[in-house]
Every structure is written in C-alpha cells, then in structure tokens.
Enzyme design. Sequence first.
Site, mmCIF file in Angstrom:
data_model
loop_
_atom_site.group_PDB
_atom_site.id
_atom_site.type_symbol
_atom_site.label_atom_id
_atom_site.label_comp_id
_atom_site.label_asym_id
_atom_site.label_seq_id
_atom_site.Cartn_x
_atom_site.Cartn_y
_atom_site.Cartn_z
ATOM 1 N N TYR A 117 0.864 -1.060 -0.011
ATOM 2 C CA TYR A 117 0.048 0.125 0.025
ATOM 3 C C TYR A 117 0.783 1.265 -0.015
ATOM 4 C CZ TYR A 117 -3.241 3.716 1.629
ATOM 5 O OH TYR A 117 -3.967 4.696 1.624
ATOM 6 N N ASP A 189 -1.314 -7.107 6.490
ATOM 7 C CA ASP A 189 -2.315 -6.171 6.168
ATOM 8 C C ASP A 189 -3.303 -6.877 5.618
ATOM 9 O OD1 ASP A 189 -3.933 -4.086 5.283
ATOM 10 O OD2 ASP A 189 -2.465 -2.692 5.054
ATOM 11 N N LYS A 214 -11.982 0.871 4.671
ATOM 12 C CA LYS A 214 -12.334 0.220 3.576
ATOM 13 C C LYS A 214 -13.245 -0.965 3.864
ATOM 14 C CE LYS A 214 -8.894 2.300 2.373
ATOM 15 N NZ LYS A 214 -7.390 1.838 2.514
HETATM 16 C C1 LIG Z 1 -6.150 2.194 3.088
HETATM 17 C C2 LIG Z 1 -5.263 1.264 3.339
HETATM 18 C C3 LIG Z 1 -4.285 1.431 4.314
HETATM 19 C C4 LIG Z 1 -4.151 2.814 5.436
HETATM 20 O O1 LIG Z 1 -5.432 3.085 6.089
HETATM 21 P P1 LIG Z 1 -6.218 4.532 6.224
HETATM 22 O O2 LIG Z 1 -7.390 3.951 6.982
HETATM 23 O O3 LIG Z 1 -6.359 5.114 5.033
HETATM 24 O O4 LIG Z 1 -5.066 5.105 7.043
HETATM 25 C C5 LIG Z 1 -3.296 0.475 4.803
HETATM 26 N N1 LIG Z 1 -3.422 -0.594 3.960
HETATM 27 C C6 LIG Z 1 -4.301 -0.992 3.177
HETATM 28 C C7 LIG Z 1 -4.141 -2.016 2.318
HETATM 29 C C8 LIG Z 1 -5.013 0.239 2.686
HETATM 30 O O5 LIG Z 1 -5.966 -0.159 1.578
#
Ligand SMILES: *Cc1c(COP(=O)(O)O)cnc(C)c1O
Length: 398
Positions: A117, A189, A214
């Site tokens: 990311y 993640d 998300k």
């Molecule tokens: C959006 C995202 C993040 C960061 O998250 P935020 O809530 O925008 O700080 C980290 N990892 C992945 C895979 C993401 O899609």
Amino acid sequence: MATPSYPPPLAGAPAQGFATRAIHAGEAPYFREGSAGDVAAPIHLATTYARQKVAQPGRYEYVRSQNPTREALEVKLASLENARYGLAFSSGLAAETTALLALLKAGDHIVAFDDLYGGTKRLFEHVFARFGIETSYVDATSAPLAEKAVKPSTKMLWVESPTNPLMKLCDIRAMAEIARQHGLILVVDNTFLSPYFQKPLDLGADVVVHSITKYLGGHSDVLGGALLVNSDALYERLQYHQNSAGAVLPPFDAYLTLRGIKTLAVRMEQHQKNALAVARFLECHHRVSRVLYPGAESHPQHDLAKAQASGFGGVLAFDIRGTAAHAEAFLERLRLFTLAESLGGVESLIEQPSQMTHASLEKAEREKIGISDTLIRVSVGIEDPADLIADLEQALDF
Ligand SMILES: *Cc1c(COP(=O)(O)O)cnc(C)c1O
C-alpha cells in the site's frame, strides 16, 4: 489488562459462525450492569468516568485509555479475526505508526513486500527511515526471496496478500515459518480480503493490520484502523502505545464501524460475485490486455488464493490496451463507476494507480514493480452487476 469478552463465552458452547459473530460479538444487550438492553451498542461520548473511591478507579477512567463503544468494536473485530485481542485506531496508518512501528528502534530493519500500500511505503521511506529504521522490499511471491532479505537486524516481516494494485499473493504460512525461524514479527495487512475471506492469525501471523476505512466500515464514511493479535505480551505493548500516543478511534466512528460490520458477510459475498462477473467481462474485451484478479483461473497464484483464503475479494486490476491517454479517456467516460481513490465501499470505485494512489512512488520504481500508466484498479461495489458491465462496455468503446 485483558480485553473483556462480552458476554463471556459459555463453557462448552459451540463456536458461532462468522455472520452471527459479525452481528452479535461485543454487543450482547445485557452484558453490562445497568444496561438499558440496547440492541445496538450505544455511543458513549463522555471523556472521563466517575469513581466512587479516590483510590479505586472504575472499569473506565479516561476516553483515550478506554471507551465502551470502542471496546465493543475491539471485541467484535477480535472475534472475527479469531484473535484474542483487538485495538482500534483513528486510521489504518495511525495503527501502523503509533502502535505497531513504535515497537521498533533505530537500527532495526523491516522486510516488506515490494507491492505495498502506497501510504505504508511512504511511511517507511519518508518518516521511519529518518529514525534509523530501514526497510528492504522483496518480491514476496517467492518465499526464498523474502527469506534472503532477512538480516541480523531484521525485526519485522510485513506483507499484504493480495497486494495493491497488482493483486500479487504471498504464501502466509511460508511467511510465518520464515518469521518463526528468524524470530521476526509477521505483520499481515488484511484490509483487502477482510476477515470474512482470510484469517492470517490462523495461518501463523503475529499481527493483523486493518484499514477500517475500507471493507470493515464498508460505506465510505468512516476513517479508522485496527490491530489484532493473540500474544499477551504483544497486546500489552501495543495497548500501551495506543494509550500513550492517543490515536484512538473516536466513539462515533466506532459506532459507525460496528454498524457497518453487521453486514460484512453479505457484502463480501456480493462484492466477490460482482468482481468475478466484471473480471470475466474484461478478460474477453479486446481493449483489455490483462486482468489481475486472484479469483480468475488465469491468475498465476489462483491455487494459492484457494489454499489460504475462502474467497478472493472485490478488488481487481486490469491494463487498457493502448496509451495512458486511452486509459484516462476510458476513466472519464464512466458514469456509474466513481473515479476516486480508496476501496471497499458499497459503491464501485475506479482509479489509475500511476496518477492517483501510487503517485507518491517514483516512475522508475513503479515501472520496476509493474505499475504501468495503463493500469486501472477497480473496487467493485455491490450494485447490479449488469449495470456495472454496461457502464464499462460503453466507456471501453473508444
Ligand atoms: C487504506 C489502506 C491503508 C491505510 O489505511 P487508512 O485508514 O487510510 O489510514 C493501509 N493498508 C491498506 C491495504 C489500505 O488499503
């Protein structure tokens, strides 16, 4: 301090299914003394909590340290990831920065998947590098390549599966084995698949990271992040950092997330159905040169996807056959797909990584890992799939 489970699981009770826990975990109406029996966890806004005796704090003291609404969410998230403990933060990057990366010190080294990311990569490169924390990027589709990058100073192995935007997978069990052999913390993640499709802790990960923003929130109206762990020692340190740094998820956002998660199971099923339909349509279109979706038989790691996850999610990427100008023209002709960053909401979003989500990477770096100017990333929403395909069809007619 252990995270309480509400209500305590009954000894000998059968484990409940995912959809049931998504609705009920953390929100049982009568778990707390004095509860009105709220069917949905109430939003507790007080910043401080009264005590009756000077030397005896109650269960809650101060909102940064504990809050009942946030706690209900932390319990729910832990339940869904098959974790013992959950912690909720004001964003995914806040969870990474203020709790997880705060475990490291100058001189420590991270091995990370090269297709990470963009915001996480920016954090490693431009913030933590200044504190003497070094990161090596590897193509973790190959476990031996990942292991080769481990040095005596390596403390963390950090992966996503699938990655963003190239939909590359890594074998999480193999990563866990590398982490175990070398005494590393394996961070996964899990934002893209959500716990509905993938449970990295069950595959041997030490920490799961989520951007709540998300799929967990699911409606493009809440910013949040979470960490899930099983180890008591790790939880204690992360919770200490959460309280020390204070980037906690506010109660109102915790409430929105609790509400969003109740439909996670049905949403993920529909995201996946629609993504598969869109992938099949794109694979047959003459204006498209390749489609990257782990759920398609054409994906080089389709078998691994089936072996370590119960589904493939709702995000895919594809290359427009033509120039960057063709890609832009296509994006600007769409009517139903919204041209926007982010993903995981009920509405379909589409973007061009080279100019949007991954613009912070150098062009040479993007090209090295395969992010071309004609690459398009789609977060397929849960609209009627025929409408989505009709919109793509008219926009591809350039
Ligand atoms: C959006 C995202 C993040 C960061 O998250 P935020 O809530 O925008 O700080 C980290 N990892 C992945 C895979 C993401 O899609």
